[in-house]
Scaffold this active site. Structure first.
Site, PDB file in Angstrom:
ATOM      1  N   ARG A   1       0.781  -1.367  -0.254  1.00 20.07           N
ATOM      2  CA  ARG A   1      -0.011   0.165   0.035  1.00 20.07           C
ATOM      3  C   ARG A   1       0.912   1.320   0.095  1.00 20.07           C
ATOM      4  NH1 ARG A   1      -3.417  -2.991   3.836  1.00 20.07           N
ATOM      5  NH2 ARG A   1      -4.847  -3.895   2.424  1.00 20.07           N
TER       6      ARG A   1
ATOM      7  N   LYS B   1       3.810  11.720 -11.311  1.00 16.62           N
ATOM      8  CA  LYS B   1       2.761  10.696 -12.182  1.00 16.62           C
ATOM      9  C   LYS B   1       3.468   9.459 -12.245  1.00 16.62           C
ATOM     10  CE  LYS B   1       0.206  14.171 -14.753  1.00 16.62           C
ATOM     11  NZ  LYS B   1      -0.055  14.891 -16.225  1.00 16.62           N
TER      12      LYS B   1
ATOM     13  N   GLU C   1      11.171  18.410 -25.081  1.00 14.06           N
ATOM     14  CA  GLU C   1      10.485  18.622 -23.800  1.00 14.06           C
ATOM     15  C   GLU C   1      10.840  20.043 -23.393  1.00 14.06           C
ATOM     16  OE1 GLU C   1       7.705  17.524 -22.703  1.00 14.06           O
ATOM     17  OE2 GLU C   1       7.717  15.411 -23.202  1.00 14.06           O
TER      18      GLU C   1
ATOM     19  N   LYS D   1       9.090  22.827 -14.153  1.00 15.26           N
ATOM     20  CA  LYS D   1       8.068  21.759 -13.876  1.00 15.26           C
ATOM     21  C   LYS D   1       7.788  21.998 -12.575  1.00 15.26           C
ATOM     22  CE  LYS D   1       6.529  17.394 -14.714  1.00 15.26           C
ATOM     23  NZ  LYS D   1       6.296  16.073 -15.386  1.00 15.26           N
TER      24      LYS D   1
ATOM     25  N   GLU E   1      -3.158  18.341 -11.547  1.00 13.92           N
ATOM     26  CA  GLU E   1      -3.564  18.907 -12.850  1.00 13.92           C
ATOM     27  C   GLU E   1      -5.070  19.210 -12.805  1.00 13.92           C
ATOM     28  OE1 GLU E   1      -1.701  16.808 -16.060  1.00 13.92           O
ATOM     29  OE2 GLU E   1      -3.424  17.258 -17.367  1.00 13.92           O
TER      30      GLU E   1
ATOM     31  N   ARG F   1      -1.310  22.618 -14.494  1.00 15.41           N
ATOM     32  CA  ARG F   1      -0.487  21.508 -14.861  1.00 15.41           C
ATOM     33  C   ARG F   1      -0.825  21.145 -16.511  1.00 15.41           C
ATOM     34  NH1 ARG F   1       1.913  16.583 -11.297  1.00 15.41           N
ATOM     35  NH2 ARG F   1       3.235  15.606 -13.010  1.00 15.41           N
TER      36      ARG F   1
ATOM     37  N   ASN G   1       1.345  20.151 -21.176  1.00 11.94           N
ATOM     38  CA  ASN G   1       0.880  19.284 -22.335  1.00 11.94           C
ATOM     39  C   ASN G   1       0.863  19.890 -23.672  1.00 11.94           C
ATOM     40  OD1 ASN G   1       0.562  17.007 -20.991  1.00 11.94           O
ATOM     41  ND2 ASN G   1      -1.343  18.015 -19.894  1.00 11.94           N
TER      42      ASN G   1
ATOM     43  N   HIS H   1       0.771  18.243 -26.889  1.00 13.26           N
ATOM     44  CA  HIS H   1       0.838  16.811 -26.791  1.00 13.26           C
ATOM     45  C   HIS H   1      -0.551  16.370 -27.275  1.00 13.26           C
ATOM     46  CE1 HIS H   1       4.177  17.213 -24.297  1.00 13.26           C
ATOM     47  NE2 HIS H   1       4.023  16.271 -23.800  1.00 13.26           N
TER      48      HIS H   1
ATOM     49  N   HIS I   1      -0.048  13.113 -28.996  1.00 10.31           N
ATOM     50  CA  HIS I   1      -0.285  11.822 -28.468  1.00 10.31           C
ATOM     51  C   HIS I   1      -1.367  11.209 -29.568  1.00 10.31           C
ATOM     52  CE1 HIS I   1       0.078  12.812 -24.058  1.00 10.31           C
ATOM     53  NE2 HIS I   1       0.996  12.137 -24.390  1.00 10.31           N
TER      54      HIS I   1
ATOM     55  N   HIS J   1       8.149   9.634 -28.276  1.00  3.87           N
ATOM     56  CA  HIS J   1       7.128  10.537 -27.970  1.00  3.87           C
ATOM     57  C   HIS J   1       7.810  12.133 -28.195  1.00  3.87           C
ATOM     58  CE1 HIS J   1       4.505  12.558 -24.985  1.00  3.87           C
ATOM     59  NE2 HIS J   1       5.825  13.012 -24.429  1.00  3.87           N
TER      60      HIS J   1
HETATM   61  P1  NAD Z   1      12.514   4.713 -22.201  1.00  4.75           P
HETATM   62  O1  NAD Z   1      12.477   4.829 -20.762  1.00  4.75           O
HETATM   63  O2  NAD Z   1      12.000   3.860 -22.981  1.00  4.75           O
HETATM   64  O3  NAD Z   1      14.019   4.816 -22.623  1.00  4.75           O
HETATM   65  C1  NAD Z   1      14.622   5.057 -24.071  1.00  4.75           C
HETATM   66  C2  NAD Z   1      15.717   4.089 -24.220  1.00  4.75           C
HETATM   67  O4  NAD Z   1      16.700   4.454 -23.855  1.00  4.75           O
HETATM   68  C3  NAD Z   1      15.164   2.724 -23.679  1.00  4.75           C
HETATM   69  O5  NAD Z   1      15.599   1.535 -24.601  1.00  4.75           O
HETATM   70  C4  NAD Z   1      16.449   2.565 -22.447  1.00  4.75           C
HETATM   71  O6  NAD Z   1      16.773   1.387 -21.992  1.00  4.75           O
HETATM   72  C5  NAD Z   1      17.609   3.305 -23.209  1.00  4.75           C
HETATM   73  N1  NAD Z   1      18.181   4.283 -22.173  1.00  4.75           N
HETATM   74  C6  NAD Z   1      17.926   4.929 -20.831  1.00  4.75           C
HETATM   75  N2  NAD Z   1      18.767   5.496 -20.447  1.00  4.75           N
HETATM   76  C7  NAD Z   1      19.782   5.160 -21.305  1.00  4.75           C
HETATM   77  C8  NAD Z   1      21.269   5.638 -21.113  1.00  4.75           C
HETATM   78  N3  NAD Z   1      21.827   6.514 -20.077  1.00  4.75           N
HETATM   79  N4  NAD Z   1      21.759   4.952 -21.947  1.00  4.75           N
HETATM   80  C9  NAD Z   1      21.703   4.444 -23.017  1.00  4.75           C
HETATM   81  N5  NAD Z   1      20.494   3.819 -23.153  1.00  4.75           N
HETATM   82  C10 NAD Z   1      19.595   4.416 -22.346  1.00  4.75           C
HETATM   83  O7  NAD Z   1      12.024   6.134 -22.613  1.00  4.75           O
HETATM   84  P2  NAD Z   1      11.826   7.574 -22.056  1.00  4.75           P
HETATM   85  O8  NAD Z   1      11.633   8.502 -23.381  1.00  4.75           O
HETATM   86  O9  NAD Z   1      12.762   7.768 -21.353  1.00  4.75           O
HETATM   87  O10 NAD Z   1      10.520   7.449 -21.536  1.00  4.75           O
HETATM   88  C11 NAD Z   1       9.164   7.308 -22.378  1.00  4.75           C
HETATM   89  C12 NAD Z   1       8.307   7.093 -21.033  1.00  4.75           C
HETATM   90  O11 NAD Z   1       8.002   8.033 -20.201  1.00  4.75           O
HETATM   91  C13 NAD Z   1       6.880   6.912 -21.680  1.00  4.75           C
HETATM   92  O12 NAD Z   1       6.305   5.607 -21.371  1.00  4.75           O
HETATM   93  C14 NAD Z   1       6.192   8.064 -21.393  1.00  4.75           C
HETATM   94  O13 NAD Z   1       4.619   7.679 -21.235  1.00  4.75           O
HETATM   95  C15 NAD Z   1       6.544   8.391 -19.932  1.00  4.75           C
HETATM   96  N6  NAD Z   1       6.464   9.855 -19.664  1.00  4.75           N
HETATM   97  C16 NAD Z   1       5.935   9.980 -18.424  1.00  4.75           C
HETATM   98  C17 NAD Z   1       5.863  11.220 -17.888  1.00  4.75           C
HETATM   99  C18 NAD Z   1       5.236  11.403 -16.305  1.00  4.75           C
HETATM  100  O14 NAD Z   1       5.182  12.408 -16.014  1.00  4.75           O
HETATM  101  N7  NAD Z   1       5.531  10.412 -15.593  1.00  4.75           N
HETATM  102  C19 NAD Z   1       6.193  12.367 -18.396  1.00  4.75           C
HETATM  103  C20 NAD Z   1       6.661  12.038 -19.882  1.00  4.75           C
HETATM  104  C21 NAD Z   1       6.730  10.654 -20.411  1.00  4.75           C
HETATM  105  N1  GLY Z   2       4.344  15.382 -18.356  1.00  2.96           N
HETATM  106  C1  GLY Z   2       3.399  15.791 -18.046  1.00  2.96           C
HETATM  107  C2  GLY Z   2       3.108  16.079 -16.575  1.00  2.96           C
HETATM  108  O1  GLY Z   2       3.790  15.647 -15.663  1.00  2.96           O
HETATM  109  O2  GLY Z   2       2.054  16.547 -15.999  1.00  2.96           O
END
Ligand code: NAD
Ligand code: GLY
Length: 363
Positions: free
Chosen positions: A121, A143, A185, A227, A237, A241, A245, A248, A252, A265
């Protein structure tokens, strides 16, 4: 090293940005009144690069870490992976004060954060983002979540980390395409809140693309500040917040209709931001010169700025936009810009206007 505070009352935390921070993890975690047992969740690409340093730092500080490695890639953001992580944590006999360390990009951060929110939990967790996107966006703000077949990020929780360590040395191994996607971003933060950041990006993009350390630290810290400020005013949000987007809504939808994976993305939201700027010209009077500067900055960053769609794809794009989480009462709401550094949220734009714009950019 730069420190950015995230002010959320009792749940406040700091973002550390700089070089050589992985090895400070154990020492920093010791300051947080956490239990000894912890789980380091990482993926199959990041684990071999950085997990041993992270485990060593934790062990040296007296913690008892267990490594959980998931397959790299968006498909891993699933309920099945949450179950796998929770089973491994149960096997490691994690207790209420035990904590999770998310070591990786946004996929690992969202998955590990959500597993932490659910296990027993709610366990505390630390973010160690290793992609540029994760350092400036997903690791900050709480998030967390995973995807369903029905759509991205449909199951999740707001669960703030206790600490975020952005070690810019980890970016050395990041592929160029992923690096540029993260810059999309950072450009967004300039457009929504900070004209000076936007201008710095305009004048220094070549050095940034060469991954100049001091510039990287500066633009990551500024992005995190923006941020953090937005999140501390509107954590869940209900208004402000939503400005995060910008670009986006269309972005998206582009990701959804192209099959997740074709566009990263950051690439999809580059196109989305350029189109949102064009809509802003029509709906909010954004000067055409500002809109052009936005497009040119994405071009200079070697990110895509337009998409060609046939009539069927356009129909699917408009449908996908209506499934966006920001739809209110069936109306698609956009974040639009009045100028570089100034945006408004909740702008209703008729779908016909979007369709005309998509056609005029070469469908
Ligand atoms: P990811 O986590 O898939 O990383 C991209 C690739 O890079 C992967 O293959 C990973 O293994 C590799 N990688 C990571 N760090 C590395 C490094 N230092 N050296 C070499 N390779 C490396 O993708 P991302 O772009 O980091 O994240 C995308 C995700 O984030 C999506 O699922 C999206 O929905 C989410 N997201 C969440 C929020 C939030 O607020 N929580 C905001 C934006 C995006
Ligand atoms: N990536 C958008 C948010 O965190 O609200």
């Amino acid at each position: 090293m730069q420190l950015v505070p995230v002010a959320l009352g009792k749940r406040s935390y700091s973002i550390h940005i700089g070089s050589g921070l992985l090895k400070t993890l154990g020492e920093q975690a010791s300051l947080l009144d956490l239990g000894r047992r912890c789980a380091v969740i990482t993926d199959s690409r990041v684990g071999p690069l950085f997990a041993s340093g992270v485990l060593k730092s934790l062990t040296k500080a007296g913690f008892c870490p267990s490594l959980i490695q998931v397959k790299a890639g968006e498909a891993t953001k699933s309920l099945g992976s949450v179950e796998k992580c929770c089973n491994a944590m149960a096997k490691h006999r994690m207790e209420r004060k035990s904590f999770v360390v998310a070591l990786g990009g946004g996929v690992v951060g969202d998955l590990a954060g959500f597993a932490a929110a659910c296990h027993l939990r709610g366990l505390q967790f630390i973010q160690i983002p290793t992609t540029l996107l994760a350092q400036v966006d997903s690791s900050v703000g709480g998030k967390t979540g995973v995807n369903l077949k029905a759509g991205k990020n449909l199951v999740g929780a707001f669960h703030q980390p206790r600490l975020v360590l952005c070690d810019i040395d980890t970016l050395k191994t990041l592929p160029d395409r992923e690096f540029r996607a993260g810059l999309a971003e950072i450009i967004k933060y300039g457009v929504i809140q900070d004209r000076a950041l936007f201008e710095l990006l305009e004048s220094q993009m070549q050095r940034i693309l060469r991954r100049d350390k001091s510039l990287l630290t500066q633009i990551i810290a500024r992005s995190c500040e923006i941020k953090a400020d937005v999140v501390s005013q509107d954590e869940t949000e209900s208004g402000l917040r939503a400005t995060l987007n910008f670009g986006h809504t269309i972005g998206h939808a582009i990701e959804a209709i192209s099959g997740y994976g074709k566009y990263l993305h950051g690439e999809a939201i580059s196109i989305g931001q350029v189109l949102a700027a064009r809509l802003s010209e029509q709906c909010l009077g954004l000067p055409a010169s500002d809109s052009m500067r936005i497009r040119q900055l994405f071009e200079r960053t070697e990110l895509p700025t337009s998409i060609r769609l046939n009539a069927l794809q356009l129909k699917r794009l408009l449908e996908a936009m209506q499934l966006d989480k920001k739809v209110v009462g069936g109306q698609v709401k956009f974040v639009l810009a009045r100028g570089i550094g100034r945006v408004e949220w909740g702008c209703a734009v008729p779908l016909d206007t979007v369709a005309q714009l998509m056609k005029s950019q070469g469908t």
